[in-house]
Design an enzyme around this catalytic site. Sequence first.
Site, PDB file in Angstrom:
ATOM      1  NE  ARG A 235      -3.591   2.034   2.935  1.00 13.19           N
ATOM      2  CZ  ARG A 235      -4.867   2.102   2.557  1.00 13.19           C
ATOM      3  NH1 ARG A 235      -5.382   1.105   1.845  1.00 13.19           N
ATOM      4  NH2 ARG A 235      -5.618   3.135   2.881  1.00 13.19           N
TER       5      ARG A 235
ATOM      6  CG  HIS B 127      -8.156   0.936  -3.371  1.00 15.13           C
ATOM      7  ND1 HIS B 127      -7.573  -0.261  -3.004  1.00 15.13           N
ATOM      8  CD2 HIS B 127      -8.719   1.440  -2.230  1.00 15.13           C
ATOM      9  CE1 HIS B 127      -7.763  -0.466  -1.721  1.00 15.13           C
ATOM     10  NE2 HIS B 127      -8.452   0.550  -1.230  1.00 15.13           N
TER      11      HIS B 127
ATOM     12  CB  CYS C 157     -13.789   2.546  -0.444  1.00 17.52           C
ATOM     13  SG  CYS C 157     -12.853   4.082  -0.384  1.00 17.52           S
TER      14      CYS C 157
END
Length: 302
Positions: free
Chosen positions: A102, A129, A259
């Site tokens: 990430r 993503h 999200c």
Amino acid sequence: MTTHHFLDLDDLKPDMLKKLLVVAADIKKNPANYTDKIKGKSVALIFEKPSTRTRVSFEVGVRQLGGNVITLLRNDLQLGRGETVADTARVISRYIDMVMIRCYEHETLVEMAECGTIPVINGLSNFSHPCQIMADLLTYQEHRGDIAGKKVAWVGDCNNVLTSWMQASGLFKFKMHIASPGKLCPPADVMEEVRALGADITLSENADEAVKNADLVVTDTWVSMGETNKEMRMKLLRDYTVNDALMKKAKPDALFMHCLPAHRDEEVSASVIDGPQSVVWDEAENRLHVQKAIMLYCFGLL
């Protein structure tokens, strides 16, 4: 086993993406059937950015598949002291079997994949993503069936999550209407790339028009990690809150997604995110199941 990376949705064929959703649904229904699928394998999770859902879901997912997991923050690595991504990738490849990262720069992921000899998974970059959108697609499928031919409305900032949604539009054949201030619209090169995938994208500054008759309404935080122009973004986006009045423009059975993390009464009202059309908690849970399927794919087990 064959090695695969998972860096962006458009790296995979639509049939494989759909297979991942089928496998994820089966993992969710029958988790005991997958408890030793990666037994003896070690997975490193590297975080340049803080995380709740990505970290917890990947740590739990690796263990539930029977693997070993090591979590590393930027300052735990020599990356934080100037070692190159290439050298880090080469070293880590000698110790572990897969890496999820990430990061800020998407190029970090690409370089990690090119210079290492193990699978690399994109846990989020400043460009995209993909794990999140796979979880979102599984969530939509659970509640409403096939997303092909449906209308998805995105309201607010055009960010990395939207990039993956636009890629999905071409790969899963649904229409996407984006409402955002002109200054925050997706770059021309990104639009060109997603339209080359067959994405059906409509851009507008009018949120009401974008949401009209939508099957799904999606938004995200107005200020992503690493952004420094908060005041400008808040000013530009103040009329793009997804509230009850806006949701009424969508179909009566439209779903709402975010999200997370969310800022209530900024990008979405509390009444919407906590209301009956919201499926945000299902989205969050489905990160676990989808990412298990992605790890199996990357290990060549599908």
